[in-house]
Design a protein around this motif. Structure first.
Motif, PDB file in Angstrom:
ATOM      1  N   VAL A  56       0.812  -1.223   0.000  1.00 59.13           N
ATOM      2  CA  VAL A  56       0.000   0.000   0.000  1.00 59.13           C
ATOM      3  C   VAL A  56       0.847   1.275   0.000  1.00 59.13           C
ATOM      4  CG1 VAL A  56      -1.797   1.284   1.220  1.00 59.13           C
ATOM      5  CG2 VAL A  56      -1.963  -1.215   1.015  1.00 59.13           C
TER       6      VAL A  56
ATOM      7  N   ALA B 130      -4.993  -2.030   3.102  1.00 58.38           N
ATOM      8  CA  ALA B 130      -5.713  -1.254   2.093  1.00 58.38           C
ATOM      9  C   ALA B 130      -7.111  -0.867   2.582  1.00 58.38           C
ATOM     10  CB  ALA B 130      -5.836  -2.076   0.814  1.00 58.38           C
TER      11      ALA B 130
ATOM     12  N   ALA C 166      -6.439   3.078  -0.927  1.00 52.22           N
ATOM     13  CA  ALA C 166      -5.201   2.370  -0.593  1.00 52.22           C
ATOM     14  C   ALA C 166      -3.951   2.951  -1.240  1.00 52.22           C
ATOM     15  CB  ALA C 166      -5.325   0.895  -0.961  1.00 52.22           C
TER      16      ALA C 166
END
Lengths: 197, 161, 789, 264
Positions: free
Chosen positions: C336, C370, C374
């Motif tokens: 992420v 996420a 994200a």
């Protein structure tokens, strides 16, 4: 959450020191305290049935004394377990010093709560501490007498509607005085109470 | 402690033996199998559990089943006339895409109907936004829910429900 | 509804009837026979050693079937939870991956960490019993403050991760950036905090696990966005149940927003324990558990600087970010703040030199992963905040500065300095439309009018780019992904002509049952009511990757198109045979095969029937049946873009920020169902506004306690916190997928925080407080910013 | 929730007896606070005594001197009462802003005042208007009734039966809600009463309190400007993640100003 304060107590230092270490006085001053007993030289065990509003539960607390420097002070620390409600723990450094015929008590205390009570009751944590301080004060005033405050700290008590003409600062003074009474072992019990909300 | 409770749910008599601690939403979901009423929080704020109790919307997660003894309870399952004919408010939600994942929807629809009735079928966007204070939706941003309820109010009035 | 729908029609949703009548079937609605109920004992401490656990009173409690601790799962060789994306640091070394047992063994590392599992005949009995478990904790110091987690002396989260550093990653050309700054006419600097969010899908996570002793088969009903990935991870890494013996079903799921992508301890344990106790087990989180254990989102601190030449053209951009991983690595956590963040830092701009350094830190907090957008919301918030700040500093209108730096429409495909190749876009018409819809030109007058009544008005712009439609498997594989990123589809015609569309995507609010049906209806001419979309069951649907990253339509929809092409190709062979024509002469139009240039025709339904009843059939050339699979792996990400303009009014007496107007103009490529798309944008904006103005996971820095652990303290946006939104579209079709679509699920949440905060800063600039505010701009914070001395 | 014994008496006397007889009994009126507390397992009463069966606790009476509201009267009924709206419009408005619609449909005035949550709305109205709380044993002036955080003058087994509000020539309530819970973060009730102006604040401190300085300022001149410069000390006020004591202190002045303006 941190509390500190300084108080002038109209009693000799040795007497205040003894009060700080007297489970009988402490138990009498703690509302809902069902048992308070010394389990070792530097350890106390307590059971408190505590109620605040709709909340009501039984807390078990363990208190440890350390850095003992009789009759000048000590560090007290401990924690209370309230089952699914969570826990509370805290500590305080308490110091005493003689000033003429009287005693000056200083403390720096911190209190922490955890688990369910911290998760859903964040808004009430500080307020509960104040309320409990007030309750201690009232009780102690009966038992020991009325000491005099020399300085205020961050702890303040409830501004109750029952005495609307008294400005909040006066209440704050009253609240602070509790801490002298509460002294050492009792602080932990207060913390345990906090943990109920 | 086991207690026998009886109430009217969606127009039919319903009864069962519950513990005192059984919540109305548990009675509806677990005893009656009416799983349209949902539980989305534990502090009585999300409104996924809203049902109608004796003509007023209520959070069924904050009512004991025993408190509803003798009450007339309407759940989301009791609104539509038939499988084909939805309640005007349900139809308005469908028409205006007032739902996405559907989880908050039953409570939202039940609140909406109460809101419309209490405002005598005259609602504005502002009234609706404030009137939904007890219901949380995470999907729609409320935009279409608000549109749906304003439209649903008009169709409820027209349909006389 | 016996009509044929077209792509682009506002078709009402097929799924709504069941949701509106209370007949949806979510996991907690399932009634399994002889079902037991699980309750998990949670750590009340952020960091503690477990010195001992006494479960004897719990085990003897009424109705208890079993009590399990970490020792039991370790003895049973239950594997740890895994992170499926390997990020290599700036030296090529893989990220640190400390163990993540489903039940804590000897140490708990965040409030809510699982300490024990109780299984009883009722949920209440399980909870009663859990209360009786006695755990002897030795409380240890905790670190939750991200800015201090990497400092010397910070409490260590894992003994095998020195300094709490998960990885130290970089992307871009540092030397080129340094050179750009050396020559800069102006440099703008910014420090931002991207606040930690708690996803709060309205349906709490739940699991219902069954074990069939006769066959050895397990079934897990769970709140998942990607049931096949759940099955894969549980089989291959955690439980060792052969994949074909584990069926994972994600029925109606009440929202996910990313939080239901991941493989969690509770679902895992329910499957394992079902086998162990030989009974069905159900668990439904209460909201408190959701707050403590659903993977949280965002949580960055960043310092960034942007260099400009004398014309306000961006010449260099350097970024230093610390990202919070929480106590353990969640399933896709590592990707992420790297590949979903660093690669997006070019935004819509031609900045030629960019360098980003990301350090990921472990802390004693709930794992972070996420959440809607994200990485891309974090990137957009940073880029769009610094661009607006730069505009203020050099005295250029923020819209003008953006336009000056936009990538030209003729420059696509555009290679950014941070790895991505944007496929298409045209940014100026979008911002122009947003300015028109927001009456940008008239803002000055509105600001003056507000000032006259003592209010501070501000306007903010956010021009976002996102990379979605995850994605080419080869690309994500080269970056460390442990899975492919294609999608599957199956079109299964029945002899009577209706069709089931099986997709590996998963709908938990997005409306796939409608939009995917629309694609099939448009493409094959089948009426909507003859189409059913099936998803979420690993034993019905071909392996699929699930729904996240705005990928369902771009990837899953494209797979459906591909399967439909196969149906048409096969149908042509059958139709050619039935009409005694050459296959090359057959055309397919409006659901009918025709011989080109004649009026001979065979409807698709007739070809389907012939395929199942092949009495007159080209059996030597074509197999019977009409059931086609397709797997689609795209050649690039898709790049939706857009501009949002937010106007706020601040009450300086209270600090309350009111959003008075919100405009979003997006380029999502082609649109299948505008009604559904608008709903996605509305919901995304609401979450973005939530991040900007109200939502924040608050931990006590000293103890690691989660202070915002319920709706009493975690502010969820409600109807009266938000306005109605004004939306617009500009379309540049995606050039590389058959639908020309880009994805719309996350855009609102990606762009909105910067739009709102730029508006708040613009308003506060009137009192010189524009640099004193961070997200969430709560009334208290705004008031404090205004009154800071 | 732990299980408990449930009672639904038909009279106040039976209710008082039931709660006294229980080892750890709890009275329940609307249940809007009690049930969530029980759900969180933060209390474990042996018995719950539901007052819903006591029909004479419900109702609103309005006469020339004021409004008397039965303890089991729901917030929604106070909010929608034309009589209350005529006699003390600020009271109806306050009731209409408690919690949310569903809470107002269940929650009661008796439950609210007996619980005395520091962020509850009703205590501000009681104190500002100089209301009297009637119990099964006595009458208590509002100021003597609210003792502190969740603390009242009620004794064990004592049950609130009604609350009487004298009319005021002017009154208004302004609430600044907690953004998350929507409880009062600060709520200020101002009233021009027979005994002069009164200002009562809820949400800001551990319990409702009056602001004498504002009352004195309003006695001189009933205007928003009169209270605009009266600052309340932050010391002793509540502090949490949403509002520091300083911010709450500031909001008291802002809400007071707005309440006075709204009262006309």
């Amino acid at each position: 959450m941190e509390f500190k304060g300084e108080y002038r107590i109209a009693a000799p230092q040795q007497k205040v020191w003894e009060a700080l270490n007297d489970p009988v006085i402490l138990q009498a001053c703690i509302p809902g305290c069902e048992t308070l007993e010394k389990t070792a030289d530097n350890e106390l065990k307590a059971q408190v049935r505590m109620r605040i509003g709709p909340v009501s539960a039984k807390f078990g607390g363990k208190v440890t004394l350390s850095d003992i420097d009789a009759p000048n002070g000590y560090r007290i620390s401990g924690e209370g377990q309230g089952g699914p409600a969570g826990f509370a723990k805290g500590g305080a450094v308490v110091t005493l010093r003689t000033d003429g015929a009287e005693t000056i008590l200083n403390y720096v205390a911190d209190a922490q709560v955890g688990g369910k009570i911290a998760q859903v009751g964040a808004r009430l944590i500080d307020g509960t501490a104040k309320k409990l301080a007030d309750e201690f004060f009232g009780k102690f005033a009966e038992v020991v007498g009325t000491p005099e405050v020399v300085e205020q700290s961050s702890v303040a008590a409830a501004t109750s509607a029952s005495a609307p003409s008294v400005p909040p600062t006066d209440f704050a003074k009253r609240g602070l005085q509790h801490w002298m009474v509460i002294g050492a072992g009792a602080l932990i019990l207060i913390v345990a109470w906090l943990s109920m909300r | 402690m086991t207690i026998s409770v009886s109430m009217t749910v969606n127009g039919k008599a319903a009864s069962g033996n519950v513990e005192a601690r059984t919540l109305l939403v548990q009675f509806l979901r677990e005893h009656m199998g009416l799983t349209g009423t949902h539980v989305g929080c534990d502090t009585s704020q999300c409104g996924a559990c809203v049902v109608d109790v004796d003509g007023a919307s209520a959070k069924s997660c904050t009512i004991l089943a025993v408190q509803a003894e003798g009450a007339k309870v309407t759940t989301i399952e009791g609104l539509a006339e038939s499988a084909e004919k939805l309640h005007p408010m349900q139809e308005a939600f469908r028409e205006h895409h007032g739902l996405q994942c559907g989880f908050c929807t039953p409570g939202m629809v039940m609140s909406a109907i109460d809101l419309v009735k209490r405002n005598n079928y005259q609602v504005t966007e502002d009234i609706v936004r404030h009137g939904l204070e007890g219901n949380i939706c995470r999907c729609t941003g409320y935009h279409n829910i608000v549109k749906a309820i304003v439209a649903g109010a008009a169709s409820m009035k027209a349909a006389g429900v | 509804m016996s009509n044929v729908s077209k792509i682009g029609d506002r078709v009402h949703r097929k799924e709504d009837r069941r949701f509106l009548t209370g007949t949806g079937r979510y996991v907690d609605d399932l009634q399994l026979s002889r079902c037991t109920h699980a309750h998990f004992l949670r750590s009340p401490h952020a960091h503690a050693r477990i010195k001992g656990i006494d479960t004897s009173k719990a085990a003897a409690s009424a109705g208890v079937v079993a009590v399990f601790t970490g020792k039991d799962t370790a003895d049973a060789k239950v594997g740890g939870l895994i992170c499926g994306w390997v990020v290599k640091d700036k030296h090529g070394v893989p990220h640190k991956a400390p163990g993540h047992p489903a039940i804590a063994l000897d140490t708990v590392r965040h409030v809510g960490d699982t300490v024990a599992m109780v299984i009883a005949d009722t949920a209440a009995n399980a909870r009663d019993a859990a209360d009786k478990i006695e755990v002897d904790y030795e409380v240890l110091p905790a670190i939750v403050d991200l800015t201090k987690a990497l400092s010397a002396g910070a409490p260590q989260v894992h003994s095998d991760v020195p300094g709490n550093l998960c990885y130290d990653w970089e992307l871009g050309d540092k030397a080129a950036v340094d050179a750009a700054f050396a020559k800069a006419a102006h440099v703008t600097k910014i420090d931002v905090v991207n606040n930690r969010l708690i996803p709060n899908a309205m349906e709490p996570r739940a699991a219902a696990a069954e074990y069939d002793r006769g066959t050895g088969n397990y079934t897990l009903h769970t709140t998942s966005q990607n049931p096949h990935v759940t099955r894969l991870v549980l089989s291959a890494f955690v439980l060792g149940i052969p994949e074909h013996k584990l069926r994972v079903i994600a029925p109606d799921v009440g929202g996910g927003f990313g939080s239901k992508i991941f493989i969690y301890a509770e679902e895992t344990l329910c499957v394992w324990a079902a086998g162990k106790v030989g009974r069905s087990i159900k668990w439904t989180a209460d909201r408190s558990e959701s707050f403590m254990t659903d993977a949280h989102g965002r949580d960055h601190v960043t310092h960034a600087e942007i260099a400009m030449d004398k014309d306000g053209k961006f010449t260099g951009f350097r970024i230093d970010t610390i990202a919070n991983m929480g106590a353990y690595l969640s399933t896709f956590a590592t990707a992420v703040p790297t590949y979903l963040y660093g690669t997006l830092l070019a935004g819509q701009y031609t900045t030629p030199a960019i360098h980003v350094n990301v350090r990921a830190a472990f802390t004693h907090t709930t794992p972070v992963d996420a959440y809607r957008g994200a990485g891309r919301p974090e990137a957009t918030y940073l880029v769009e905040s610094i661009v607006s700040k730069a505009a203020r500093e050099i005295g250029v209108d923020p819209a003008e500065l953006r336009k000056r730096n936009f990538i030209a429409p003729t420059a696509f495909p555009y290679q950014t300095p941070v790895a991505l190749t944007y496929d298409s876009g045209n940014y100026v018409p979008i911002i122009d439309e947003a300015m028109k819809l927001s009456d940008y030109a008239g803002f000055g007058a509105r600001q003056s009018a507000a000032k006259a009544k003592g209010k501070l008005r501000g306007i903010g712009i956010s021009s976002y780019i996102e990379a979605c439609g995850l994605a080419p498997s080869a690309v994500v594989g080269s970056l460390g992904a442990g899975v492919g990123q294609w999608e599957s589809a199956q079109l299964r015609f029945n002899p009577t002509g209706n069709v089931q569309v099986l997709t590996g995507s998963h709908s938990h609010g997005q409306g796939h049952e409608t939009t995917f049906a629309q694609i099939v209806s448009d493409k094959l001419g089948v009426p909507m009511d003859q189409i059913e979309v099936v998803h979420g069951d690993t034993s019905q649907v071909p392996f699929g990757m699930g729904t996240y990253g705005s990928r369902s339509l771009a990837v899953g929809g494209s797979a459906i198109m591909k399967a439909a092409d196969k149906i048409i190709a096969k149908g042509k062979k059958i139709a050619a045979h039935l009409m005694e024509a050459a296959e090359a002469d057959i055309v397919f139009e409006n659901g009918t095969f025709k011989v080109s240039g004649t009026d001979k025709n065979v409807p698709l339904a007739q070809a389907v029937f012939a395929a199942y009843v092949p009495h007159n059939y080209p059996i030597d050339k074509v197999e019977p049946g009409m059931d086609e699979n397709a797997f689609y792996d795209p050649s690039n990400f898709t790049y939706p873009s857009g501009t949002q303009i937010c106007e706020v009014e601040i009450d300086p007496d209270t600090g309350v920020v009111e959003i008075v107007h919100f405009v979003a103009v997006d380029d999502f490529g082609n649109i299948v169902n505008p009604m559904v798309v608008e709903g996605q944008v509305h919901g995304g904006i609401a979450q973005g506004v939530g991040q900007a103005l109200m939502e924040a996971a608050a931990y006590d820095n000293a103890t690691g306690q989660l202070l915002s652990g319920s709706y009493m303290d975690y502010t969820m946006p409600r109807a009266d916190d938000l306005p109605s939104f004004t939306l617009g579209y500009k379309t540049t079709p995606c050039p590389h997928n058959p639908l020309g679509v880009k994805g719309c699920g996350e855009a609102g949440a990606i762009a909105a925080p910067a739009a709102v905060m730029n508006a708040v800063r613009d308003a506060l600039a009137q009192v010189g407080a524009q640099d004193r505010i961070e997200m969430p701009a709560t009334p208290q914070r705004v008031w404090a910013a205004i009154n800071a001395r | 929730m732990y299980d408990f014994a449930y009672h639904k008496p038909k009279s106040v006397a039976d209710a008082a007896a039931a709660v006294k007889k229980a080892s750890d009994g709890k009275l329940m009126s609307g249940g809007m606070t009690l049930i969530p507390t029980l759900k969180q397992r933060l209390a474990h009463p042996s018995d719950v005594v539901d007052l819903a069966g006591v029909s004479d606790l419900v109702g609103i009476k309005v006469d020339a001197t004021g409004v008397t509201i039965g303890a089991m009267t729901k917030h929604a009924d106070v909010a929608s009462s034309a009589d209350v709206a005529r006699a003390i419009p600020a009271l109806a408005a306050l009731a209409g802003g408690i919690g949310d619609r569903q809470v107002r449909n269940r929650g009661t005035i008796g439950g609210s005042v007996a619980n005395n949550d520091p962020a509850a709305d009703y205590p501000a109205a009681l104190v500002a208007l100089g209301a009297t709380v009637t119990t099964n044993e006595r009458k208590i002036a509002a100021e003597d009734f609210f003792k502190g955080m969740f603390e009242t003058a009620l004794k064990d087994g004592e049950i609130v039966t009604s609350v009487s509000f004298p009319t005021a020539t002017k009154a208004a309530y302004m609430k600044f809600p907690n953004p998350a819970s929507r409880y009062a973060m600060v709520g200020v009730f101002v009233a021009q009463t027979a005994s002069g102006p009164r200002v009562a604040v809820t949400g800001a401190g551990p319990a409702v309190f009056r602001v004498k300085a504002m009352e004195e300022a309003l006695a001189k001149s009933w205007s928003a400007d009169a209270v605009a410069n009266v600052k309340v000390p932050a010391e002793g006020l509540n502090s949490d993640i949403h509002a520091s004591a300083e911010y709450r202190a500031h909001l008291v002045t802002v809400m007071a100003k707005r309440a006075v303006a709204a009262a006309g």
